[in-house]
Design a protein around this motif. Structure first.
Motif: not given
Lengths: 204, 255
Positions: A83-102
């Motif tokens: 569960l923790l890994y899932r939360m962390a992976t999703n959170h990090c992938l969202n951060r990477l997505r925001r980086r890409k967009i920004a």
């Protein structure tokens, strides 16, 4: 009485869920135990995905805060670290997505903040200067190639290669099928080999 | 080096390489694993590829070192403490008074607005009711009047302006693959691809190439079940480009 292998395998999970249940009831000591057990692995996961110390630390904190605030809503099923890994992976992938967009810049240049000077020496540097230089060059190329992977492929490589998860566990963390994990890993490795053609074996 | 020239150097097919990968990662067990190991003894090309994969996988492990773990626990506790210490506005007596005052002001403004409106003599006006609806085949045959706007009853006041009819267009269908694919002679990136029920989003701007995607297919026929969107070098997705490239029948009729 000694515990069976299965009991031992389940033990950390039962302990985790028990502590999470206590956390939901306001027991901060129990929450502290969860933090102590998982902070190292979770931070490592976040760092490997984000390649930025500050961001990784912030991401790990966010995940634990979310766990604390929503402790009463989680069903005790499987391992808590999944569960923790899932939360962390999703959170990090969202951060990477925001980086890409920004920023719309190559990932390797976005990853490190200006003050992030972390860089380890390549492993087992050769005593011969030429070979040490070549080894360092391959190592840097490998890191750069990893950072160029699409997010979903990077996540699979990190989970399976660096975190040692089985395909099934990685699939659970990412919410995809085992087949998707296998495909992403296959594509990632081909891409890495292609990008590192001429540098010898991956890393080194 | 592009994907095709890279792939030409490797004589092992994608399906076999995936099996080697599973073996390497300990995901292949039992008779399957034994059979593959026996083949490795007999087939030098397969054994060579396995050795390459093994070397790459092994060396990869040292490429992403992690710095010492910071004190996440203390930071989390500090942030929790900040949250706990921050007074919840609505929990305090002051907050309650503020809420009551805001309600009174809101009610007062409401009364004032109503008085103003009554003095102007305007009648209440119902909002135009617009129903977005696509006529069915029967409706098209039996009635030429689109049943999209509810007509006002005689007791209703005249409307200040004619309502605008909005009819939702049916959703564009996903492009469907034709029975054959074109030769892969250009470089495009896969923007997204869906294989059956398994979404495989590659939403990076420079993601998997078409060659990589197709390399996974066991045969060209297998590609038929895929919905693919390609992106050009600037990451601009185009379904029509995908259609032209993969021999798709572009049901969406363009981008």
């Amino acid at each position: 009485m000694s515990r069976t292998k299965q009991e031992e395998a389940l033990a950390p999970s039962l302990e985790d869920w028990s502590d999470l249940s206590r956390t939901a009831a306001g027991d901060e000591v129990a929450f502290g135990r969860i933090l102590a057990r998982h902070q190292e692995r979770l931070y490592a996961l976040c760092f490997r995905l984000l390649q930025d110390r500050g961001e990784a630390e912030d991401a790990a904190q966010e995940v634990f805060l979310k766990l604390y605030r929503k402790a009463s809503t989680f069903e005790p099923r499987g391992q808590l670290f999944t569960l923790l890994y899932r939360m962390a992976t999703n959170h990090c992938l969202n951060r990477l997505r925001r980086r890409k967009i920004a920023q719309f810049l190559p990932l390797q240049r976005q990853g490190a903040s200006d003050d992030d000077t972390f860089e380890l020496d390549p492993p087992d540097p050769s005593p011969e200067p030429d070979r040490a230089t070549a080894s360092r060059e391959r190592w840097r190329a490998t890191r750069a190639a990893l950072q160029k992977l699409p997010r979903n492929q990077l996540a699979v490589v990190v989970l399976v290669r660096f975190e040692g998860l089985a395909y099934k566990e990685a699939a659970e963390v990412l919410g995809v099928t085992v087949g998707a994990v296998e495909s992403r890993l296959f594509r990632a490795m081909r891409r890495l080999e292609r990008d590192l053609e001429g540098h010898g074996p991956v890393a080194g | 080096m592009n994907d095709r020239s890279f792939r030409r150097q490797h004589t092992v097919e994608a399906a076999e390489e995936k099996a080697l990968q599973r073996l390497l990662h300990g995901e292949l067990r039992g008779p399957e694993a034994r059979q593959l190991r026996e083949r490795l003894d007999r087939e030098p090309a397969l054994a060579r590829r396995y050795a390459e994969l093994e070397a790459s996988w092994s060396a990869l492990g040292e490429s992403l070192p992690v710095p010492p773990t910071p004190d996440v626990e203390s930071a989390v506790r500090a942030r929790l403490g900040e949250t706990d210490r921050a007074p919840a506005l609505w929990d305090t007596a002051y907050g309650g008074l503020l809420a009551a005052a805001m309600l009174l002001v809101g009610a007062g403004l409401g009364w004032w607005a109503q008085d103003l409106w009554t003095a102007s003599g305007a009648a209440p006006q119902e909002p135009a009711v617009v129903v977005a609806q696509t006529p069915t085949a029967d409706e098209t045959v039996e009635s030429s009047t689109p049943p999209s706007i509810r007509q006002p009853t005689p007791t209703e006041p005249p409307r200040a302006a004619a309502p605008v009819e909005r009819v939702e267009e049916p959703a564009a269908a996903a492009p469907r693959l034709a029975s054959t694919t074109r030769p892969l002679d250009e470089d495009f990136e896969v923007w997204s691809a869906t294989l059956g029920d398994e979404p495989e989003w590659n939403d990076e701007l420079f993601s998997s190439s078409v060659d990589e995607l197709l390399a996974e297919a066991e045969s060209p026929r297998q590609v038929e079940g895929w919905d693919v969107t390609l992106a050009d070098g600037w990451g601009l997705p185009s379904t029509s480009m995908a259609a032209a490239y993969l021999g798709l029948e572009d049901a969406a009729g363009g981008d």
